[in-house]
Design a protein around this motif. Structure first.
Motif, mmCIF file in Angstrom:
data_model
loop_
_atom_site.group_PDB
_atom_site.id
_atom_site.type_symbol
_atom_site.label_atom_id
_atom_site.label_comp_id
_atom_site.label_asym_id
_atom_site.label_seq_id
_atom_site.Cartn_x
_atom_site.Cartn_y
_atom_site.Cartn_z
ATOM 1 N N LYS A 54 0.813 -1.215 0.000
ATOM 2 C CA LYS A 54 0.000 0.000 0.000
ATOM 3 C C LYS A 54 0.851 1.271 0.000
ATOM 4 N N HIS A 55 2.033 1.198 0.552
ATOM 5 C CA HIS A 55 2.906 2.376 0.625
ATOM 6 C C HIS A 55 4.036 2.212 -0.386
ATOM 7 N N GLN A 56 3.760 2.646 -1.610
ATOM 8 C CA GLN A 56 4.752 2.489 -2.666
ATOM 9 C C GLN A 56 5.647 3.719 -2.761
ATOM 10 N N THR A 57 6.914 3.474 -2.707
ATOM 11 C CA THR A 57 7.891 4.548 -2.869
ATOM 12 C C THR A 57 8.122 4.760 -4.364
ATOM 13 N N PRO A 58 8.748 5.868 -4.742
ATOM 14 C CA PRO A 58 9.068 6.071 -6.167
ATOM 15 C C PRO A 58 9.930 4.943 -6.743
ATOM 16 N N GLU A 59 10.810 4.383 -5.913
ATOM 17 C CA GLU A 59 11.630 3.269 -6.371
ATOM 18 C C GLU A 59 10.775 2.043 -6.663
ATOM 19 N N MET A 60 9.780 1.799 -5.815
ATOM 20 C CA MET A 60 8.886 0.666 -6.020
ATOM 21 C C MET A 60 8.059 0.857 -7.297
ATOM 22 N N LYS A 61 7.613 2.086 -7.537
ATOM 23 C CA LYS A 61 6.847 2.370 -8.755
ATOM 24 C C LYS A 61 7.716 2.160 -9.997
#
Length: 114
Positions: A54-61
């Motif tokens: 649920k908490h996506q960082t820019p790196e995860m995106k």
């Protein structure tokens, strides 16, 4: 003195070598497909895990986009490995030859009747 006539048909040994070579290529393609399917399953699992967070960082995106792109490329590779020019070359040229022959016969019949 007469020349020995060259056989227009390949010898049995040549045909056997061709079949053996085709079998080796088929085995290699099959192994590649299996590796690609395993890689696809692994990447789909990673993609699913990232999407569930649920908490996506820019790196995860960025990782999500990269995985989606790699999956698209892999799917295209899997599809293209099942379809190759060598598998349709003979039927293609037979269709061209006999289709062209049908057109010529049709023109001749039309010219004869008309």
């Amino acid at each position: 003195m007469t020349k020995p006539e060259a056989s227009p048909e390949p010898s049995f040994e040549q045909e056997l070598a061709d079949v053996d070579h085709s079998l080796v290529l088929l085995k290699e393609r099959y192994a590649q497909v299996l590796r690609d399917q395993q890689q696809q399953a692994q990447w789909q699992q990673e993609l699913k895990n990232l999407q569930q967070n649920k908490h996506q960082t820019p790196e995860m995106k960025a990782e999500l986009k990269r995985l989606q792109k790699q999956l698209e490329v892999l799917e295209i590779n899997l599809e293209s490995q099942l379809f190759s020019w060598s598998s349709v070359k003979r039927p293609f040229w037979q269709a061209v030859r006999f289709g062209g022959l049908g057109v010529v016969i049709g023109w001749l019949l039309r010219a004869y009747v008309g």
